[in-house]
Design an enzyme around this catalytic site. Structure first.
Site, short mmCIF file in Angstrom:
data_model
loop_
_atom_site.label_atom_id
_atom_site.label_comp_id
_atom_site.label_asym_id
_atom_site.label_seq_id
_atom_site.Cartn_x
_atom_site.Cartn_y
_atom_site.Cartn_z
N GLY A 325 0.74 -0.91 -0.21
CA GLY A 325 -0.12 0.23 0.15
C GLY A 325 1.21 0.94 0.14
N SER A 326 0.22 2.56 0.40
CA SER A 326 1.07 3.75 0.53
C SER A 326 2.46 3.62 0.99
CB SER A 326 0.18 4.31 1.00
OG SER A 326 -1.15 4.70 -0.04
#
Length: 617
Positions: A325-326
């Site tokens: 993810g981020s």
């Protein structure tokens, strides 16, 4: 009458009787000479042979297994120890009927099916003269019950032994590991001389990884026994060499804090000292009780653990492969800066989605209404997906693969624990080899926000974060810190292993990204401001939300977490290091199906950092 007398021949009769007497006498003399000769052969000529056989009958060699080395954390807290116990042992060759003996013993002492199965398995594997354990951890009452009836059990003895105990239990089961019964496969690969008399070896975790240090070398003693096989006295003794004690980099306080903070969430926490690669905490949940394996786990219990949907035996910290993810956005920012395709001041307009040229698909931002005009600092602090879609497209998948590989993503890090997985850092070549397909631009966008084909392990994320903290310097993650020689008490420390540093075209880029990660924690619009609030130290962090399955990209509003089945909810991730100006700890957290990284995983990471930086040792 006179005719009858004339038929008798007294002389002849006397002669016959004499001959018979002589023959009988000679026979007696001959047999006597044979007997004397045989006695002479046995007692004189073959004396040495039969004296040796007699000694073999009354003298027996008993192998003494070595005491296993202890396991300590970095502060001397015991993580694995040996407790004295009594165990019931049988020498098969001294027993008329093994099965009947076991049945009779079961009337005095409880013998579970798993112990019987293990015992019969070892009877088939080992020599008949070996003393084989039937039951371990006998209670005082069971010992007394046997002693009262021991005259009825030839070839059965009770011996003192050591058994393994793990004081932290489930809190450190995946990292410390456990010992288990020696299997046929184990026996085939091990040195038979060193493992004589050994019943258990390390199976997972530190117990398995450092088996060679912990095991030690066996000893022996020669005992004199009576006709029933009972020990009369010891004739000779060779002391076993105890295994070496080992000190781990693990901190039991931080480990416990991480377990407590993770709570009921399935997932993992890894904490590393970025200055040397020391693993301070390594948590995987759900966990299991390691004591179930020490004396041999029964089939029903083991099958239950394997069938558990939470997979408690699975070490998520090393083997769980999740979309990051981020959490990779700070590294993506560095890749763009170093490649020269972007500057810190470059800005992108985020309207809530991104579209490729000549493509109608909308690649959504997590914030469907958009972030407006953002530069790199804002894009990291607010985790703007649209900014990183464009950045990934500008960098290109080839350069992304090359640059992110420097951070250990997509390959094993070589930690001294078994079972580490490499994750996946995709590339054109990988897709062509794995799927025989070409690479598409939309797949590059997904990699730019840590989605798509890309997967990482929690250990890799912690290592990546430690490397960000140290401005490109890094060390191979390790769990073994030192060993202690039991005979002398000498402690031998192991040096950390530095890895090749990453040098950027402009070293100031590190500071730019670090400032953005601090903004995540300490500015009003940061995605984890609540997790940084009230800290006595500055934190650099990055939240992440990893999509488990594809959801509709057409809706203008993201689905509510509670409206999505649990197994389809996003994973919550968080990475951080602190203090940001003098890093002492780097943390990676994943809480499976928990939703927001900033809201759920951030506080977990904060609790772990507090345990390192604010709690007294």
């Amino acid at each position: 009458m006179s005719e009858i007398k004339s038929l008798k021949n007294p002389f002849a009769e006397r002669q016959l009787t004499l001959v018979r007497a002589i023959i009988a006498g000679l026979g007696v003399v001959g047999l006597t000479l044979v007997l004397v000769g045989r006695l002479g052969q046995l007692q004189v000529m073959d004396h040495a042979v039969y004296a040796t056989r007699s000694d073999d009958n009354r003298m027996r060699v008993r192998i003494i297994a070595p005491a296993r080395g202890l396991i300590y954390d970095r502060n001397g807290v015991v993580l694995a120890e040996n407790l004295p116990t009594y165990q019931l042992e049988i020498v098969p060759e001294q027993v008329d009927d093994v099965e009947d003996t076991v049945t009779a013993l079961a009337e005095l002492i409880d013998i579970p099916d798993r112990d019987r199965e293990r015992f019969y398995r070892r009877v088939d594997q080992e020599p008949a003269f070996s003393s084989i354990s039937l039951r371990t951890r006998l209670t005082p009452e069971e010992v007394a019950a046997f002693e009262v009836n021991r005259q009825d059990f030839r070839g059965v003895e009770i011996h003192a032994a050591l058994t393994r105990r793990y004081p932290l239990g489930q809190l450190a089961a995946h990292v410390v590991g456990y010992v288990g019964s020696l299997s046929e496969a184990d026996a085939a690969r091990l040195d038979p001389r060193r493992y004589r008399g050994t019943q258990r070896i390390g199976k997972v975790g530190v117990e398995a990884a450092h088996e060679s240090l912990l095991h030690g070398d066996p000893g022996s003693k020669i005992i004199e026994a009576n006709a029933q096989g009972r020990t009369l006295r010891d004739l000779d003794y060779q002391r076993p060499s105890a295994g070496e004690n080992v000190y781990l980099t693990l901190d039991a306080r931080i480990q416990e804090a991480a377990v407590t903070a993770l709570g009921q969430h399935d997932g993992a926490v890894v904490a590393i000292d970025p200055n040397n690669g020391d693993i301070l905490a390594l948590v995987s949940r759900p966990s299991f009780d390691p004591h179930l394996f020490v004396d041999g786990i029964d089939y029903v219990t083991y099958a239950g653990l394997n069938a558990d949907p939470g997979r408690p035996l699975f070490n998520r910290a090393l083997q769980g492969q999740y979309p990051p993810g981020s959490t990779v956005k700070p590294v993506m920012a560095l890749a763009g800066l170093d490649a020269g395709v972007v500057t810190p001041r470059h800005r992108e307009m985020c309207i809530g989605y991104f579209m490729l040229p000549d493509n109608e698909r909308r690649y959504r931002d997590w914030k469907r209404s958009g972030h407006g005009l953002v530069d790199m600092h804002d894009a990291i602090a607010q985790s703007c997906d649209v900014y990183f879609y464009q950045l990934a497209l500008d960098i290109g998948i080839d350069q992304i693969h090359h640059f992110l590989g420097h951070f250990g993503l997509g390959s094993t890090l070589g930690v001294d624990l078994p079972g580490e997985k490499p994750g996946l850092l995709p590339s054109r070549d990988w897709k062509r080899a794995a799927r025989n397909e070409t690479w598409y631009p939309g797949e590059t966008l997904n990699v730019g926000i840590g989605q798509g084909f890309m997967t990482t392990t929690p250990l890799q994320l912690a290592h990546m974060t430690a490397m960000l903290a140290m401005r490109g310097q890094s060390y191979r993650p390790r769990i073994l810190s030192a060993k202690q020689i039991p005979s002398t008490g000498e402690v031998i420390n192991y040096a950390p292993t530095p890895l090749p540093p990453l040098r950027l075209g402009d070293e100031a880029y590190w500071d730019k990204v670090a400032a953005s990660m601090e903004a995540v924690m300490h500015t009003p619009r940061g995605t984890a401001t609540s997790s940084g609030a009230g800290a006595s130290y500055r934190i650099a962090g990055k939240s992440g939300t990893a999509q488990v399955t594809g959801l509709s990209q057409e809706d203008d509003t993201a689905p509510d977490l509670l409206d999505v089945p649990r197994e389809l909810r996003d994973h919550a991730l968080f990475v951080a290091y602190a203090p940001s100006d003098n890093p002492q700890i780097a943390v990676a957290v994943i809480a499976e199906h928990a939703g927001s990284g900033g809201r759920v995983a951030g506080p977990i990471a904060r609790a772990v950092m507090d345990a390192r930086l604010e709690s007294s040792p």
